[in-house]
Design a protein around this motif. Structure first.
Motif, PDB file in Angstrom:
ATOM      1  N   ALA A   1       6.318 -20.980 -25.951  1.00 54.25           N
ATOM      2  CA  ALA A   1       6.224 -19.600 -25.470  1.00 54.25           C
ATOM      3  C   ALA A   1       7.592 -19.161 -24.998  1.00 54.25           C
ATOM      4  CB  ALA A   1       5.218 -19.489 -24.342  1.00 54.25           C
ATOM      5  N   GLY A   2       8.017 -17.984 -25.422  1.00 51.93           N
ATOM      6  CA  GLY A   2       9.274 -17.407 -24.988  1.00 51.93           C
ATOM      7  C   GLY A   2       9.053 -15.979 -24.537  1.00 51.93           C
TER       8      GLY A   2
ATOM      9  N   VAL B   1       4.103 -11.686 -17.254  1.00 51.72           N
ATOM     10  CA  VAL B   1       3.048 -12.550 -17.756  1.00 51.72           C
ATOM     11  C   VAL B   1       2.213 -13.041 -16.587  1.00 51.72           C
ATOM     12  CG1 VAL B   1       2.515 -14.640 -19.043  1.00 51.72           C
ATOM     13  CG2 VAL B   1       4.484 -13.285 -19.684  1.00 51.72           C
ATOM     14  N   GLY B   2       0.896 -13.017 -16.750  1.00 49.03           N
ATOM     15  CA  GLY B   2      -0.001 -13.508 -15.714  1.00 49.03           C
ATOM     16  C   GLY B   2      -0.011 -15.020 -15.639  1.00 49.03           C
ATOM     17  N   GLY B   3      -0.169 -15.694 -16.753  1.00 46.75           N
ATOM     18  CA  GLY B   3      -0.203 -17.148 -16.764  1.00 46.75           C
ATOM     19  C   GLY B   3       0.190 -17.690 -18.113  1.00 46.75           C
ATOM     20  N   VAL B   4       0.831 -18.866 -18.091  1.00 43.03           N
ATOM     21  CA  VAL B   4       1.273 -19.509 -19.322  1.00 43.03           C
ATOM     22  C   VAL B   4       0.854 -20.976 -19.279  1.00 43.03           C
ATOM     23  CG1 VAL B   4       3.253 -20.188 -20.725  1.00 43.03           C
ATOM     24  CG2 VAL B   4       3.255 -17.984 -19.590  1.00 43.03           C
ATOM     25  N   ALA B   5       0.220 -21.425 -20.338  1.00 45.74           N
ATOM     26  CA  ALA B   5      -0.070 -22.839 -20.544  1.00 45.74           C
ATOM     27  C   ALA B   5       0.546 -23.199 -21.888  1.00 45.74           C
ATOM     28  CB  ALA B   5      -1.568 -23.106 -20.551  1.00 45.74           C
ATOM     29  N   ALA B   6       1.606 -24.006 -21.860  1.00 50.41           N
ATOM     30  CA  ALA B   6       2.344 -24.297 -23.090  1.00 50.41           C
ATOM     31  C   ALA B   6       3.009 -25.661 -23.006  1.00 50.41           C
ATOM     32  CB  ALA B   6       3.396 -23.223 -23.331  1.00 50.41           C
ATOM     33  N   ARG B   7       3.412 -26.162 -24.158  1.00 40.65           N
ATOM     34  CA  ARG B   7       4.218 -27.372 -24.183  1.00 40.65           C
ATOM     35  C   ARG B   7       5.635 -27.059 -23.729  1.00 40.65           C
ATOM     36  NH1 ARG B   7       3.727 -28.341 -29.431  1.00 40.65           N
ATOM     37  NH2 ARG B   7       1.481 -28.244 -29.414  1.00 40.65           N
ATOM     38  N   THR B   8       6.213 -26.012 -24.278  1.00 39.08           N
ATOM     39  CA  THR B   8       7.565 -25.580 -23.936  1.00 39.08           C
ATOM     40  C   THR B   8       7.524 -24.085 -23.630  1.00 39.08           C
ATOM     41  OG1 THR B   8       8.467 -27.198 -25.464  1.00 39.08           O
ATOM     42  CG2 THR B   8       9.944 -25.465 -24.734  1.00 39.08           C
ATOM     43  N   ALA B   9       8.087 -23.701 -22.483  1.00 39.87           N
ATOM     44  CA  ALA B   9       8.111 -22.290 -22.098  1.00 39.87           C
ATOM     45  C   ALA B   9       9.511 -21.917 -21.637  1.00 39.87           C
ATOM     46  CB  ALA B   9       7.109 -22.023 -20.987  1.00 39.87           C
ATOM     47  N   SER B  10       9.998 -20.783 -22.106  1.00 41.75           N
ATOM     48  CA  SER B  10      11.296 -20.289 -21.648  1.00 41.75           C
ATOM     49  C   SER B  10      11.165 -18.821 -21.266  1.00 41.75           C
ATOM     50  CB  SER B  10      12.362 -20.466 -22.738  1.00 41.75           C
ATOM     51  OG  SER B  10      12.084 -19.629 -23.829  1.00 41.75           O
TER      52      SER B  10
ATOM     53  N   ILE C   1      -2.998 -14.170 -25.453  1.00 42.61           N
ATOM     54  CA  ILE C   1      -2.511 -14.613 -26.754  1.00 42.61           C
ATOM     55  C   ILE C   1      -2.723 -16.115 -26.846  1.00 42.61           C
ATOM     56  CG2 ILE C   1      -0.518 -14.856 -28.270  1.00 42.61           C
ATOM     57  CD1 ILE C   1       0.714 -12.441 -26.875  1.00 42.61           C
ATOM     58  N   ARG C   2      -3.261 -16.564 -27.974  1.00 43.24           N
ATOM     59  CA  ARG C   2      -3.382 -17.993 -28.248  1.00 43.24           C
ATOM     60  C   ARG C   2      -2.801 -18.233 -29.637  1.00 43.24           C
ATOM     61  NH1 ARG C   2      -8.847 -20.858 -27.334  1.00 43.24           N
ATOM     62  NH2 ARG C   2      -7.802 -21.913 -25.637  1.00 43.24           N
ATOM     63  N   ALA C   3      -1.687 -18.970 -29.679  1.00 46.07           N
ATOM     64  CA  ALA C   3      -1.009 -19.255 -30.940  1.00 46.07           C
ATOM     65  C   ALA C   3      -0.091 -20.451 -30.759  1.00 46.07           C
ATOM     66  CB  ALA C   3      -0.203 -18.047 -31.399  1.00 46.07           C
ATOM     67  N   GLU C   4       0.452 -20.930 -31.850  1.00 46.25           N
ATOM     68  CA  GLU C   4       1.382 -22.066 -31.766  1.00 46.25           C
ATOM     69  C   GLU C   4       2.739 -21.609 -31.209  1.00 46.25           C
ATOM     70  OE1 GLU C   4       2.650 -25.751 -31.595  1.00 46.25           O
ATOM     71  OE2 GLU C   4       0.601 -25.181 -32.091  1.00 46.25           O
ATOM     72  N   ASN C   5       3.275 -20.511 -31.705  1.00 44.50           N
ATOM     73  CA  ASN C   5       4.548 -19.966 -31.232  1.00 44.50           C
ATOM     74  C   ASN C   5       4.335 -18.525 -30.779  1.00 44.50           C
ATOM     75  OD1 ASN C   5       6.086 -22.269 -31.928  1.00 44.50           O
ATOM     76  ND2 ASN C   5       6.084 -21.584 -34.058  1.00 44.50           N
ATOM     77  N   VAL C   6       4.722 -18.233 -29.541  1.00 41.59           N
ATOM     78  CA  VAL C   6       4.569 -16.881 -29.000  1.00 41.59           C
ATOM     79  C   VAL C   6       5.920 -16.397 -28.511  1.00 41.59           C
ATOM     80  CG1 VAL C   6       3.495 -15.484 -27.204  1.00 41.59           C
ATOM     81  CG2 VAL C   6       2.191 -17.292 -28.299  1.00 41.59           C
ATOM     82  N   GLN C   7       6.303 -15.192 -28.918  1.00 42.41           N
ATOM     83  CA  GLN C   7       7.552 -14.572 -28.478  1.00 42.41           C
ATOM     84  C   GLN C   7       7.222 -13.173 -27.961  1.00 42.41           C
ATOM     85  OE1 GLN C   7      10.099 -15.788 -27.478  1.00 42.41           O
ATOM     86  NE2 GLN C   7      11.598 -15.968 -29.064  1.00 42.41           N
TER      87      GLN C   7
END
Length: 189
Positions: free
Chosen positions: A94-95, A101-110, A74-80
C-alpha cells in the motif's frame, strides 16, 4: 371479525443503496480470476438454496490506483492512493501520497505527506506524515513525521513519537491505578 392472524404473502423488498462512482479509479483484475459480482450482500438477504448454482467467487484486483476521490475500502494486492480519502485498505503493498486513510493492513506500507489513523504491517515507511497508531515489525520514519503510538520490533528515523509501547504500558498502569483508587474512594463516601 376473525381470530386468525394474517401474514403478508411475500416480504417487502429492501431498498437498494446507490453506489458512488469514482472516475479516477483503475482496477486490474487478477490473472485467471473469475468475474466479480456487483451486488452487495446485506444483513437481511436470503441465503441461496444448496440446490442453486454456486455463484462465481469474487475477483481480487491485483492493482488499484486511486487519484482524487473518496472510497470506503479497497482490497487488492497493490494499492496506490494519490490525494484520496480511503476508509480502509487491505493489501500486500500500500502506498499513500497526500491522502487520508482510516486503517491499513498490509505487508508493506509507505506514506508520504499523509494522515493515517492506524497501520498494521510488516514494514512501514513514513515521510512527512502523521499516524495515530502503528503496529509493525519494522518502521522507518523520515523528518517532520509524527506518530501517536508505536509498537514495533525495530524503529529507524527521526519521527516525533508521543508513546512507544513502554510508555503506553506505563500510562495504562497509572490510569488503571487511578481508576481503582477512584472506585474505592467512591464506595466509601
Amino acid at each position: 371479525m376473525t381470530d386468525e392472524l394474517s401474514t403478508p404473502s411475500s416480504p417487502s423488498p429492501r431498498p437498494r443503496r446507490r453506489r458512488a462512482t469514482t472516475p479516477a479509479v483503475q482496477v486490474a483484475p487478477a490473472a485467471g480470476a473469475a468475474e466479480a459480482r456487483d451486488e452487495p450482500v446485506g444483513d437481511g438477504d436470503i441465503a441461496p438454496d444448496a440446490s442453486a448454482a454456486t455463484p462465481a467467487p469474487r475477483a481480487l484486483a491485483t492493482a488499484v490506483d486511486l487519484a482524487r476521490g473518496p472510497v470506503g475500502g479497497i482490497r487488492a494486492e497493490n494499492v496506490q492512493v494519490r490525494t484520496g480519502v480511503v476508509g480502509g485498505i487491505a493489501a500486500g503493498r500500500a502506498g499513500i501520497e497526500l491522502g487520508l486513510v482510516g486503517g491499513v493492513a498490509a505487508r508493506t506500507a509507505s506514506f508520504s505527506r499523509a494522515i493515517v489513523r492506524s497501520v498494521v504491517a510488516q514494514d512501514v515507511r513514513l515521510e512527512q506524515s502523521f499516524a495515530r497508531v502503528v503496529v509493525a515489525n519494522r518502521v522507518q520514519a523520515g523528518p517532520a513525521t509524527g506518530i501517536g503510538l508505536v509498537v514495533a520490533r525495530r524503529f529507524d528515523g527521526e519521527a516525533r513519537i508521543l508513546f512507544d509501547w513502554r510508555s503506553a504500558l506505563a500510562l495504562g498502569a497509572v490510569l488503571g491505578a487511578f481508576s481503582v483508587l477512584f472506585r474505592v474512594a467512591r464506595r466509601r463516601a
